[in-house]
Scaffold this motif. Structure first.
Motif, mmCIF file in Angstrom:
data_model
loop_
_atom_site.group_PDB
_atom_site.id
_atom_site.type_symbol
_atom_site.label_atom_id
_atom_site.label_comp_id
_atom_site.label_asym_id
_atom_site.label_seq_id
_atom_site.Cartn_x
_atom_site.Cartn_y
_atom_site.Cartn_z
ATOM 1 N N SER A 136 10.136 19.011 70.743
ATOM 2 C CA SER A 136 10.880 19.378 69.523
ATOM 3 C C SER A 136 12.374 19.534 70.191
ATOM 4 C CB SER A 136 10.444 20.763 68.834
ATOM 5 O OG SER A 136 10.687 21.826 69.832
ATOM 6 N N HIS A 137 13.289 19.476 69.061
ATOM 7 C CA HIS A 137 14.603 19.694 69.703
ATOM 8 C C HIS A 137 15.062 21.128 70.010
ATOM 9 C CE1 HIS A 137 15.272 16.101 67.078
ATOM 10 N NE2 HIS A 137 16.260 16.043 67.736
ATOM 11 N N ALA A 138 14.145 22.174 69.669
ATOM 12 C CA ALA A 138 14.293 23.613 70.101
ATOM 13 C C ALA A 138 13.943 23.377 71.849
ATOM 14 C CB ALA A 138 13.324 24.410 69.502
ATOM 15 N N LEU A 139 12.878 23.073 72.183
ATOM 16 C CA LEU A 139 12.388 22.822 73.508
ATOM 17 C C LEU A 139 13.459 22.120 74.367
ATOM 18 C CD1 LEU A 139 8.658 22.180 72.980
ATOM 19 C CD2 LEU A 139 9.616 24.264 73.557
ATOM 20 N N ALA A 140 13.976 21.044 73.655
ATOM 21 C CA ALA A 140 14.904 19.982 74.467
ATOM 22 C C ALA A 140 16.208 20.920 74.602
ATOM 23 C CB ALA A 140 15.325 18.831 73.408
ATOM 24 N N ASP A 141 16.726 21.597 73.781
ATOM 25 C CA ASP A 141 17.815 22.383 74.135
ATOM 26 C C ASP A 141 17.659 23.437 75.103
ATOM 27 O OD1 ASP A 141 19.066 21.264 71.816
ATOM 28 O OD2 ASP A 141 18.716 23.011 70.635
ATOM 29 N N THR A 142 16.311 24.060 75.290
ATOM 30 C CA THR A 142 16.200 25.024 76.306
ATOM 31 C C THR A 142 15.972 24.191 77.738
ATOM 32 O OG1 THR A 142 14.848 26.375 75.103
ATOM 33 C CG2 THR A 142 14.288 26.440 77.252
ATOM 34 N N LEU A 143 15.374 23.000 77.598
ATOM 35 C CA LEU A 143 15.412 22.066 78.867
ATOM 36 C C LEU A 143 16.523 21.732 79.311
ATOM 37 C CD1 LEU A 143 12.831 21.181 80.370
ATOM 38 C CD2 LEU A 143 13.285 18.792 79.047
ATOM 39 N N THR A 154 16.683 12.790 78.121
ATOM 40 C CA THR A 154 15.885 13.851 77.460
ATOM 41 C C THR A 154 15.958 13.395 76.138
ATOM 42 O OG1 THR A 154 16.718 15.583 78.772
ATOM 43 C CG2 THR A 154 15.754 16.198 76.676
ATOM 44 N N VAL A 155 14.521 12.738 75.663
ATOM 45 C CA VAL A 155 14.315 12.331 74.306
ATOM 46 C C VAL A 155 13.261 12.839 73.644
ATOM 47 C CG1 VAL A 155 13.499 10.070 73.331
ATOM 48 C CG2 VAL A 155 14.969 9.882 75.393
ATOM 49 N N VAL A 156 13.544 13.537 72.791
ATOM 50 C CA VAL A 156 12.472 14.298 71.783
ATOM 51 C C VAL A 156 11.567 13.223 70.991
ATOM 52 C CG1 VAL A 156 12.317 15.711 69.912
ATOM 53 C CG2 VAL A 156 14.321 16.071 71.185
ATOM 54 N N VAL A 157 10.355 13.586 71.315
ATOM 55 C CA VAL A 157 9.210 12.634 70.702
ATOM 56 C C VAL A 157 8.475 13.177 69.764
ATOM 57 C CG1 VAL A 157 9.110 11.417 72.834
ATOM 58 C CG2 VAL A 157 7.705 13.263 72.733
ATOM 59 N N GLY A 158 8.510 14.611 69.512
ATOM 60 C CA GLY A 158 7.634 15.209 68.447
ATOM 61 C C GLY A 158 6.115 15.004 68.839
ATOM 62 N N VAL A 159 5.276 15.372 67.993
ATOM 63 C CA VAL A 159 3.809 15.328 68.265
ATOM 64 C C VAL A 159 3.048 13.981 67.437
ATOM 65 C CG1 VAL A 159 1.552 16.392 67.880
ATOM 66 C CG2 VAL A 159 3.565 17.917 68.671
ATOM 67 N N ALA A 160 2.506 13.039 68.041
ATOM 68 C CA ALA A 160 1.843 11.928 67.296
ATOM 69 C C ALA A 160 0.817 12.314 66.686
ATOM 70 C CB ALA A 160 1.652 11.080 68.496
ATOM 71 N N TYR A 252 8.292 30.946 72.728
ATOM 72 C CA TYR A 252 9.358 29.994 73.014
ATOM 73 C C TYR A 252 8.678 28.710 73.560
ATOM 74 C CZ TYR A 252 12.759 33.616 71.980
ATOM 75 O OH TYR A 252 13.417 34.567 71.310
ATOM 76 N N HIS A 253 7.378 28.462 73.343
ATOM 77 C CA HIS A 253 6.841 27.042 73.616
ATOM 78 C C HIS A 253 6.153 26.475 72.198
ATOM 79 C CE1 HIS A 253 3.003 29.065 73.514
ATOM 80 N NE2 HIS A 253 3.390 30.121 74.262
ATOM 81 N N ALA A 254 5.679 25.289 72.436
ATOM 82 C CA ALA A 254 5.212 24.663 71.317
ATOM 83 C C ALA A 254 4.124 25.480 71.074
ATOM 84 C CB ALA A 254 4.733 23.162 71.766
ATOM 85 N N THR A 255 3.930 25.830 69.730
ATOM 86 C CA THR A 255 2.718 26.435 69.291
ATOM 87 C C THR A 255 2.347 26.000 67.785
ATOM 88 O OG1 THR A 255 3.184 28.568 70.570
ATOM 89 C CG2 THR A 255 1.665 28.760 68.728
ATOM 90 N N GLY A 256 1.013 25.739 67.479
ATOM 91 C CA GLY A 256 0.799 25.105 66.286
ATOM 92 C C GLY A 256 1.396 23.847 65.718
ATOM 93 N N TYR A 257 1.820 23.015 66.477
ATOM 94 C CA TYR A 257 2.490 21.782 66.282
ATOM 95 C C TYR A 257 1.399 20.875 65.736
ATOM 96 C CZ TYR A 257 6.885 22.815 68.500
ATOM 97 O OH TYR A 257 8.431 23.401 68.868
#
Length: 342
Positions: A136-143, A154-160, A252-257
């Motif tokens: 997600s973009h939120a994770l990208a910003d933190t990274l 850094t490329v946001v890919v989402g969840v397939a 602050y990590h991916a949850t429920g995606y």
């Protein structure tokens, strides 16, 4: 010579998952779809739980698996790692072999607080062949801001999501609300919000993680809880629901995606908690609704809106399906990963 490799988190030989996909009993995940597109699969834990008890043996097995992935890719190929837990050791193996293909590491954010992740990022951000694929973009910003990941890599890919397994389905019951999953869930808020609502609620989770608030003794009469039993059964529950609710703890990590995109692929509007690492899938008042963490009144209001306004809920579900088709399908995901190899 070059090729495409994919390193997955768990063992590849623990069940007939390929046959289950072919028979339509389970969806493609990103790695299984990649295999159909020419990627060769390697495991971060080929021996499974029993082997991992012998740490030295497990590490040797992991090294051989990672080295095999790197050798298969070759200097001009690509290695995709499904998580940072796979990517960190694989990139170090590549550096030790002095044969560094391009490596794409999926970032979920679960290890942001771990010392090893910060140490690895100090190395990885300086290696031009390592690319970062946050969900997600939120994770990208933190990274980028906290760990110094270069924006150019850094490329946001989402969840397939498998849009052929999860297809749009009109609800069988316009007053049926579904929630699913275990990790990071705040079911106490959902249960409190459900009280007094004229609707059936199903929590598709059999995990003990969910706590005493969701025990059978604490559930109101309109709420039932229990494992769906299989991914095919969970898909059927998605199909019956008028909306899907993701009550989440503030992390602050991916949850429920995964549940979000699966429900959206089925054409369901999603109500989700706005966490510290929100997904890019739920766009408030377009594909669903967002509520603040632990806010029972807001959760109840959002659920009632979906139930009392079925036409608007259906429109959000249609927009959700369209978003998934255009941005988060398996082919789109694999094309995004392959584009990093050029």
């Amino acid at each position: 010579m070059s090729g495409f490799s994919c390193i997955v988190a768990g063992p590849l030989n623990h069940r007939d998952w390929r046959g289950e996909v072919i028979r339509g009993e389970r969806p493609h995940l990103e790695f299984s779809h990649m295999e159909t597109q020419g990627f060769k699969l390697f495991s971060n834990d080929q021996g499974g739980t029993a082997l991992s008890r012998n740490r030295a043996t497990a590490l040797r097995q992991r090294y051989r698996s990672h080295a095999g992935a790197i050798n298969h890719a070759g200097r001009n190929g690509l290695v995709y790692c499904v998580s940072e837990q796979c990517g960190a050791p694989a990139t170090l193996v590549a550096a030790s072999k002095l044969a560094f293909p391009k490596m794409v590491v999926s970032i979920h954010g679960h290890y942001f607080e771990e010392r090893w992740f910060s140490t690895w990022m100090q190395f990885a951000r300086r290696m031009n062949n390592i690319w970062f694929a946050p969900l997600s973009h939120a994770l990208a910003d933190t990274l980028i801001t906290r760990f110094g990941a270069p924006r150019s890599r850094t490329v946001v890919v989402g969840v397939a999501v498998d849009t052929t397994f999860y297809t749009r389905t009109d609800p069988l019951d316009t007053r049926f609300v579904l929630s699913a999953g275990a990790a990071g869930r705040d079911y106490s808020t959902l249960i409190a919000a459900s009280r007094g609502i004229d609707a059936k609620f199903r929590i598709a989770s059999g995990s003990t993680w969910i706590g005493e608030a969701a025990s059978s003794d604490a559930l109101p009469s309109n709420v039932s809880m229990g494992s769906a039993g299989s991914l095919a059964n969970l898909r059927n529950l998605y199909g019956q629901a008028s909306c899907v609710v993701l009550p989440l703890t503030d992390t602050y990590h991916a949850t429920g995606y995964a549940v979000m995109v699966e429900a959206m692929a089925m054409g369901k509007p999603v109500i989700a908690t706005r966490t510290g690492a929100p997904s890019d899938f739920v766009i408030s008042e377009q594909t669903g609704l967002l509520v603040e963490p632990g806010n029972v009144a807001a959760m109840k209001s959002a659920i009632l809106f979906m139930l009392d306004n079925p036409d608007k809920a259906r429109a959000m579900g249609e927009a959700a399906r369209l978003l998934v088709e255009t941005k988060y399908s398996m082919p789109r995901f694999t094309d995004t990963i392959l584009a990093m190899a050029t």
